[in-house]
Design a protein around this motif. Structure first.
Motif, mmCIF file in Angstrom:
data_model
loop_
_atom_site.group_PDB
_atom_site.id
_atom_site.type_symbol
_atom_site.label_atom_id
_atom_site.label_comp_id
_atom_site.label_asym_id
_atom_site.label_seq_id
_atom_site.Cartn_x
_atom_site.Cartn_y
_atom_site.Cartn_z
ATOM 1 N N ASP A 164 0.167 -4.794 -16.458
ATOM 2 C CA ASP A 164 0.476 -5.271 -15.104
ATOM 3 C C ASP A 164 1.762 -4.649 -14.559
ATOM 4 O OD1 ASP A 164 1.131 -8.195 -13.244
ATOM 5 O OD2 ASP A 164 -0.729 -7.050 -13.131
ATOM 6 N N THR A 165 2.732 -4.403 -15.471
ATOM 7 C CA THR A 165 3.985 -3.783 -15.028
ATOM 8 C C THR A 165 3.814 -2.283 -14.829
ATOM 9 O OG1 THR A 165 4.638 -3.604 -17.339
ATOM 10 C CG2 THR A 165 5.539 -5.471 -16.072
ATOM 11 N N GLY A 166 2.682 -1.744 -15.268
ATOM 12 C CA GLY A 166 2.442 -0.308 -15.104
ATOM 13 C C GLY A 166 3.107 0.541 -16.172
ATOM 14 N N LYS A 167 3.750 -0.107 -17.161
ATOM 15 C CA LYS A 167 4.458 0.669 -18.182
ATOM 16 C C LYS A 167 3.493 1.246 -19.218
ATOM 17 C CE LYS A 167 9.007 -1.113 -17.602
ATOM 18 N NZ LYS A 167 10.064 -2.032 -17.990
ATOM 19 N N PHE A 168 2.302 0.719 -19.265
ATOM 20 C CA PHE A 168 1.304 1.266 -20.195
ATOM 21 C C PHE A 168 -0.028 1.377 -19.459
ATOM 22 C CE2 PHE A 168 3.065 1.429 -24.466
ATOM 23 C CZ PHE A 168 4.236 0.688 -24.334
ATOM 24 N N THR A 169 -0.833 2.361 -19.906
ATOM 25 C CA THR A 169 -2.208 2.460 -19.420
ATOM 26 C C THR A 169 -3.117 2.533 -20.647
ATOM 27 O OG1 THR A 169 -2.218 4.872 -19.436
ATOM 28 C CG2 THR A 169 -1.453 3.784 -17.411
ATOM 29 N N LEU A 170 -4.410 2.502 -20.393
ATOM 30 C CA LEU A 170 -5.365 2.537 -21.506
ATOM 31 C C LEU A 170 -5.286 3.856 -22.273
ATOM 32 C CD1 LEU A 170 -8.663 0.842 -20.253
ATOM 33 C CD2 LEU A 170 -7.028 0.008 -21.935
ATOM 34 N N LYS A 171 -4.832 4.860 -21.581
ATOM 35 C CA LYS A 171 -4.811 6.182 -22.229
ATOM 36 C C LYS A 171 -3.634 6.320 -23.195
ATOM 37 C CE LYS A 171 -6.925 8.382 -18.227
ATOM 38 N NZ LYS A 171 -6.696 9.209 -17.038
ATOM 39 N N ASP A 172 -2.644 5.461 -23.078
ATOM 40 C CA ASP A 172 -1.446 5.597 -23.931
ATOM 41 C C ASP A 172 -1.769 5.316 -25.391
ATOM 42 O OD1 ASP A 172 0.641 4.144 -21.352
ATOM 43 O OD2 ASP A 172 0.248 6.253 -21.842
ATOM 44 N N LYS A 173 -1.028 6.013 -26.253
ATOM 45 C CA LYS A 173 -1.218 5.816 -27.694
ATOM 46 C C LYS A 173 0.083 5.292 -28.293
ATOM 47 C CE LYS A 173 -4.952 9.083 -28.731
ATOM 48 N NZ LYS A 173 -5.697 8.782 -27.562
ATOM 49 N N VAL A 174 -0.051 4.485 -29.323
ATOM 50 C CA VAL A 174 1.109 3.881 -29.990
ATOM 51 C C VAL A 174 1.017 4.197 -31.482
ATOM 52 C CG1 VAL A 174 2.382 1.735 -30.416
ATOM 53 C CG2 VAL A 174 1.066 1.988 -28.304
ATOM 54 N N PHE A 175 2.140 4.640 -32.027
ATOM 55 C CA PHE A 175 2.146 4.952 -33.467
ATOM 56 C C PHE A 175 2.483 3.675 -34.225
ATOM 57 C CE2 PHE A 175 2.128 7.189 -37.229
ATOM 58 C CZ PHE A 175 3.329 7.093 -37.928
ATOM 59 N N CYS A 176 1.620 3.278 -35.134
ATOM 60 C CA CYS A 176 1.762 1.988 -35.816
ATOM 61 C C CYS A 176 2.381 2.093 -37.201
ATOM 62 C CB CYS A 176 0.407 1.306 -35.891
ATOM 63 S SG CYS A 176 -0.231 0.883 -34.256
ATOM 64 N N GLU A 177 3.170 3.202 -37.428
ATOM 65 C CA GLU A 177 4.045 3.329 -38.608
ATOM 66 C C GLU A 177 3.321 3.159 -39.934
ATOM 67 O OE1 GLU A 177 7.245 4.158 -38.156
ATOM 68 O OE2 GLU A 177 7.219 3.953 -35.993
ATOM 69 N N ASN A 178 2.011 3.360 -39.928
ATOM 70 C CA ASN A 178 1.228 3.269 -41.181
ATOM 71 C C ASN A 178 1.403 1.925 -41.894
ATOM 72 O OD1 ASN A 178 0.067 5.910 -41.004
ATOM 73 N ND2 ASN A 178 2.083 6.711 -41.567
ATOM 74 N N GLY A 179 1.572 0.874 -41.108
ATOM 75 C CA GLY A 179 1.531 -0.467 -41.665
ATOM 76 C C GLY A 179 2.845 -1.109 -42.010
ATOM 77 N N GLY A 221 1.990 -2.224 -33.478
ATOM 78 C CA GLY A 221 1.696 -1.644 -32.175
ATOM 79 C C GLY A 221 2.121 -2.572 -31.049
ATOM 80 N N THR A 222 1.831 -3.846 -31.205
ATOM 81 C CA THR A 222 2.189 -4.832 -30.172
ATOM 82 C C THR A 222 3.701 -4.955 -30.054
ATOM 83 O OG1 THR A 222 0.194 -6.068 -30.793
ATOM 84 C CG2 THR A 222 1.753 -7.183 -29.360
ATOM 85 N N THR A 223 4.386 -4.944 -31.184
ATOM 86 C CA THR A 223 5.856 -5.048 -31.156
ATOM 87 C C THR A 223 6.458 -3.857 -30.423
ATOM 88 O OG1 THR A 223 5.864 -6.283 -33.218
ATOM 89 C CG2 THR A 223 7.921 -5.195 -32.608
ATOM 90 N N LYS A 224 5.919 -2.679 -30.682
ATOM 91 C CA LYS A 224 6.453 -1.476 -30.022
ATOM 92 C C LYS A 224 6.219 -1.547 -28.512
ATOM 93 C CE LYS A 224 6.747 2.046 -33.527
ATOM 94 N NZ LYS A 224 6.466 3.457 -33.844
ATOM 95 N N ILE A 225 5.074 -2.082 -28.131
ATOM 96 C CA ILE A 225 4.787 -2.257 -26.691
ATOM 97 C C ILE A 225 5.798 -3.222 -26.092
ATOM 98 C CG2 ILE A 225 3.135 -3.236 -25.036
ATOM 99 C CD1 ILE A 225 0.896 -2.163 -26.937
ATOM 100 N N ALA A 226 6.047 -4.316 -26.807
ATOM 101 C CA ALA A 226 6.987 -5.339 -26.320
ATOM 102 C C ALA A 226 8.411 -4.789 -26.242
ATOM 103 C CB ALA A 226 6.949 -6.557 -27.236
ATOM 104 N N GLN A 227 8.774 -3.960 -27.203
ATOM 105 C CA GLN A 227 10.119 -3.381 -27.195
ATOM 106 C C GLN A 227 10.329 -2.528 -25.948
ATOM 107 O OE1 GLN A 227 10.011 -1.560 -31.152
ATOM 108 N NE2 GLN A 227 11.627 -2.924 -31.850
ATOM 109 N N LYS A 228 9.282 -1.827 -25.538
ATOM 110 C CA LYS A 228 9.399 -0.986 -24.343
ATOM 111 C C LYS A 228 9.482 -1.865 -23.090
ATOM 112 C CE LYS A 228 7.650 3.192 -22.231
ATOM 113 N NZ LYS A 228 6.613 4.214 -22.167
ATOM 114 N N LEU A 229 8.779 -3.004 -23.111
ATOM 115 C CA LEU A 229 8.815 -3.901 -21.946
ATOM 116 C C LEU A 229 10.164 -4.595 -21.831
ATOM 117 C CD1 LEU A 229 5.325 -5.682 -22.223
ATOM 118 C CD2 LEU A 229 5.972 -3.932 -20.577
#
Lengths: 126, 570
Positions: B299-314, B345-353
Motif C-alpha cells: 500500500d505504501t508502494g515500497k514493494f511490488t510483486l516483482k520485488d525479491k527478498v533474500f531470506c539469508e538461508n534460514g 523475509g517478512t522482517t526484512k520487508i518490515a525493516q524497510k518500512l
C-alpha cells in the motif's frame, strides 16, 4: 286509598331493589364464567407456546444431527449437488390456483358445494 | 269495660324501645359518618388486591427469524400440607412422575406450614399429568422460563437469563434493557372464597420486552459448530474458536467456542465454558499477522510483486536475537515470502518500512483496540506503541510476536483484504423488533475507515490465494471454490519464554476469491499431536467455506428450475 298507595309504592321499591340485587349477582356469575373462559384460553396459549418451543427444538440442526447419528450412521455431504425443484419457481403460483383465485369467492363456494367436478378414483392396478 | 293500662309499665317499655332505637341510630351514624373510611378500607383489603402483571421477555431470533431464545410457560408445584388427605398416595405418584425421592417428599409434606415447594418450573405435560390425578392439597403457580431450543448453539454469544428472567451473560445481559420490558399492575376483585373475579381494570398495562434479530444464521452456526467439534476432539485441544463474518457488511454469521455449554442447564457448567473466547482471549497470532506487514508494504508502494527478498538461508540476526525460518530460503519473490511464510523475509520487508508504518497499519487493521462489537468481556488486545518497541521488536511484531489479538479482530482484519480495503464494524444485532414484528431500532453496517487501496487488496487476495494453492495452506484447497488465506503457528509464552510444546494453530481466510463473501477465522489452542495451522486449522476452514457457500447459494437462488435447466444444457 292512602294505605293502598303506600303498599303499592313499597311493593314497587322492593321489586326494584330485588332487580338490582339480581343484576349484581348475575354480573358476579358472569365474572366467574369469564374467569373460567380466560383460564381455558390461557391454557391453550400456554400449550401453543410449549408446542412452538418443541417444534423449534425439533427443527434445530443440533437435534436433527443427534437423531440422525444416534445409530452411529455416518452421513457425508454430497461431493456434487444439484438443485431440484418439484413445483413452479418460487414467487409464481400454480396456474390452477391463480385461475381459481380470479373468480369471486361466492362463485367458488357455489362451485365447490354444488357443481364440483367428479374427482378421479384411485383403483388398484391388477 | 276495657282493662286499664298501668301508665308506669307502658312508660318503661316505651322508654326501652326508644332507647334501643336511639342506640341503633347512634351506631348507624357512627358507622356511616365516623368509621366509614376505616370499614371501606377493611372491605377493600378483604375483597381486592394489587397484582403485578409480569411482562413477557423478548425473544432472540437468528437472521432468518428462527428462535434462539424464547420464554416458555412452566408450572411450579407446591403443597398445602393441612389440606392433604392421603400422603402416601401423593408420595407414590410424585415419585413416579417426577422421580422425587420418597423421604424428600415425606419430609416436606410433614412440615407444619401452609406452603411448601415440591418442584420448580415443570413443563406443561408434567403439570397436566399431575393435575389429572386430582390430588388434594397440590397446587401450581405459573412461571416463565427462558429456554433455548438449540441448546448449545452459539452459547457464549447468546448468554443466558436467570430464574427471574434477568440476563446474566452474553447478549441476554448486554441487551437486557430491550428484552426485559416493564411490569404493569391491576386491581383484582375476589369473592368470599378468595376466588378472583373478572371484574378488574388494568391500571397500568405491562410493556412486553422487545425481541432481537441477530446477524447469526442458525445453519451457518451449526456448520461451524460441527467443524469445531471435530477439531476440538481430534486434536485434544485446550480450546478452539471459529468466527464466520460477512466481509461486505461486517455481520457475524457464526461464532463458536470450545469448550461450550448447554444454555438450558448453564449452572451445571464451569465458568470456563461460558467464556466467549473469540473476544475475551487474546494471543500472539504468529504468521497470520504477516498480512498486515505485506499490505503495508504494497500500500505504501515500497514493494511490488516483482520485488525479491533474500531470506539469508534460514538464519538472520537482528540486534541480539537470531531469527529462523522453518525451511531455509534464499531469494524469494514478495508473494512467496508470504506464501511460504518466511519470518526472515517478512522482517526484512518490515525493516524497510520502518516501525512507525508497521504500527500505523496494524492500528488501521483494528489491532490494539476494541472492535466495539458490544459483546461481553471484549478485550482490546496488545499493540505496543513504537516508543516502547525494543531493538528486536522490528523482527517480532511484523511476524505476529509481541502483539496480542483476538479472533474477532482477526476476522475484521482479513475482511479488509476481502472487501477491497474497508474496515467494517463487526455487527451482531441487526434489529430490535416489537411483538408485532415492527422494527424499533435497526443496526446498519458501518464503514469505520479505509485501510488499504482496492489495488492493494486485490494484490493481497492473489497472494493469499497462492498461500492456499502453492504455499503452507494447501490443505485448505477446495474442489468447488477458490479459497484464500494465511496459516499461523504461534508458540505460546510459558514462564516468560516461548514454549516448544504449546502452540496456537490458526488459519484466517475468505471465500470465494473471485467475489469474496465470507471471512473465516479458525483458532485452535494447544492442539496435539499436530500443531501447524496448515494441518490443524486449514481443513476446518475449507469444510466450513464449502458448506456455507453452498448454503448461501441455495438460499439466494430462488429460481431452482432454471439452475436445473442450465445443468442439463451443459
Amino acid at each position: 286509598m292512602r294505605t293502598s298507595r303506600c303498599i303499592l309504592y313499597t311493593a314497587l321499591g322492593t321489586v326494584l331493589c330485588l332487580l338490582y340485587v339480581f343484576q349484581q349477582t348475575e354480573i358476579v356469575k358472569l365474572g366467574y364464567r369469564i374467569k373460567a373462559t380466560e383460564k381455558v384460553l390461557e391454557a391453550c396459549l400456554d400449550r401453543k407456546t410449549a408446542l412452538q418451543y418443541t417444534l423449534s427444538s425439533l427443527e434445530s440442526p443440533v437435534n436433527i444431527d443427534r437423531s440422525l447419528f444416534i445409530n452411529g450412521d455416518d452421513f457425508e455431504m454430497a461431493k456434487d449437488y444439484k438443485l431440484v425443484r418439484l413445483g413452479p419457481p418460487a414467487g409464481k403460483e400454480r396456474p390452477m390456483l391463480a385461475k381459481a383465485k380470479s373468480k369471486p369467492i361466492f362463485k367458488r363456494l357455489a362451485m365447490l358445494s354444488w357443481f364440483s367436478a367428479r374427482t378421479a378414483q384411485a383403483q388398484t392396478v391388477k | 269495660m276495657q282493662p286499664k293500662i298501668k301508665p308506669l309499665r307502658f312508660t318503661v317499655v316505651l322508654v326501652l324501645f326508644i332507647g334501643l332505637l336511639f342506640f341503633f341510630l347512634g351506631k348507624l351514624v357512627l358507622f356511616q359518618f365516623f368509621r366509614s373510611s376505616f370499614l371501606l378500607d377493611l372491605a377493600a383489603r378483604q375483597h381486592t388486591y394489587y397484582l403485578e402483571l409480569e411482562p413477557k421477555r423478548g425473544s432472540i431470533f437468528d437472521r432468518q427469524m428462527r428462535p434462539l431464545a424464547i420464554n416458555v410457560p412452566t408450572f411450579s408445584l407446591y403443597a398445602v400440607p393441612p389440606q392433604i388427605k392421603n400422603i402416601d398416595l401423593i408420595v407414590e405418584k410424585l415419585g413416579a412422575i417426577l422421580g422425587l425421592n420418597r423421604s424428600f417428599v415425606l419430609d416436606r409434606l410433614n412440615r407444619k406450614k401452609q406452603f411448601i415447594w415440591l418442584a420448580r418450573k415443570l413443563d406443561i405435560n408434567k403439570m397436566e399429568e399431575i393435575k389429572g390425578l386430582g390430588l388434594d392439597g397440590l397446587y401450581f403457580i405459573k412461571e416463565s422460563k427462558r429456554s433455548y431450543p438449540n441448546s448449545r448453539l452459539a452459547s457464549q454469544l447468546i448468554g443466558f437469563a436467570g430464574l427471574d428472567n434477568i440476563g446474566l451473560d452474553g447478549i441476554e445481559m448486554n441487551y437486557d434493557p430491550y428484552l426485559r420490558g416493564s411490569a404493569g399492575w391491576t386491581l383484582v376483585l375476589r369473592d368470599a372464597k378468595r376466588r378472583d373475579l373478572a371484574l378488574t381494570d388494568i391500571l397500568q398495562p405491562p410493556v412486553d420486552g422487545y425481541s432481537l434479530v441477530l446477524t447469526i444464521d442458525q445453519v451457518v452456526q451449526y456448520i461451524t459448530e460441527r467443524e469445531i467439534d471435530k477439531i476440538f476432539q481430534k486434536y485434544n485441544a485446550k480450546g478452539a474458536t471459529i468466527v464466520v463474518m460477512d466481509v461486505k457488511t461486517g455481520e457475524i454469521l457464526a461464532l463458536a467456542n470450545r469448550p461450550t455449554l448447554d444454555l438450558n442447564e448453564f449452572s451445571k457448567y464451569p465458568v470456563d465454558a461460558r467464556r466467549n473466547r473469540a473476544v475475551t482471549d487474546f494471543f500472539e497470532p504468529g504468521s497470520i499477522f504477516k498480512i498486515v506487514t505485506a499490505s503495508a508494504a504494497l500500500d505504501t508502494g515500497k514493494f511490488t510483486l516483482k520485488d525479491k527478498v533474500f531470506c539469508e538461508n534460514g538464519e538472520y540476526r537482528v540486534a541480539n536475537h537470531t531469527l529462523h525460518d522453518v525451511h531455509p530460503y534464499g531469494l524469494l519473490a514478495f508473494q512467496d515470502v508470504i506464501a511460504q511464510s518466511s519470518n526472515i523475509g517478512t522482517t526484512k520487508i518490515a525493516q524497510k518500512l520502518g516501525p512507525a508504518v508497521v504500527y500505523d497499519y496494524a492500528k488501521a487493521f483494528g489491532f490494539g483496540a476494541s472492535t466495539s462489537s458490544g459483546l461481553t468481556g471484549e478485550v482490546a488486545g496488545i499493540l505496543k506503541p513504537v516508543s516502547r518497541w525494543s531493538k528486536t521488536s522490528i523482527s517480532a511484531v511484523p511476524i505476529g510476536q509481541e502483539v496480542c489479538v483476538t479472533a474477532l479482530q482477526l476476522a475484521s482484519a482479513i475482511s479488509v483484504i476481502a472487501n477491497g480495503g474497508v474496515y467494517m464494524k463487526p455487527l451482531i444485532v441487526r434489529q430490535v423488533i416489537d411483538k408485532k414484528g415492527e422494527v424499533i431500532k435497526s443496526f446498519e453496517p458501518e464503514i469505520v475507515r479505509k485501510v488499504i487501496s482496492e489495488e492493494t487488496a486485490r494484490t493481497m487476495r492473489d497472494i493469499l490465494t497462492a498461500v492456499v494453492e502453492v504455499g503452507t495452506g494447501k490443505l485448505a484447497q477446495s474442489k468447488f471454490y477458490r479459497l484464500a488465506g494465511k496459516t499461523g503457528t504461534a508458540q505460546k509464552v510459558e514462564n516468560g519464554t516461548y514454549s516448544h510444546s504449546k502452540f496456537m494453530a490458526s488459519f484466517i481466510g475468505f471465500a470465494p476469491v473471485d467475489d469474496p463473501q465470507i471471512a473465516i477465522v479458525v483458532i485452535v489452542d494447544e492442539p496435539r499431536p499436530y500443531y501447524y495451522g496448515g494441518v490443524v486449522s486449514a481443513p476446518a476452514f475449507k469444510f466450513i467455506a464449502e458448506d456455507v457457500l453452498k448454503y448461501r447459494q441455495i438460499r439466494s437462488n430462488g429460481d431452482g428450475g432454471q439452475v436445473l435447466a442450465k445443468v442439463y444444457e451443459r
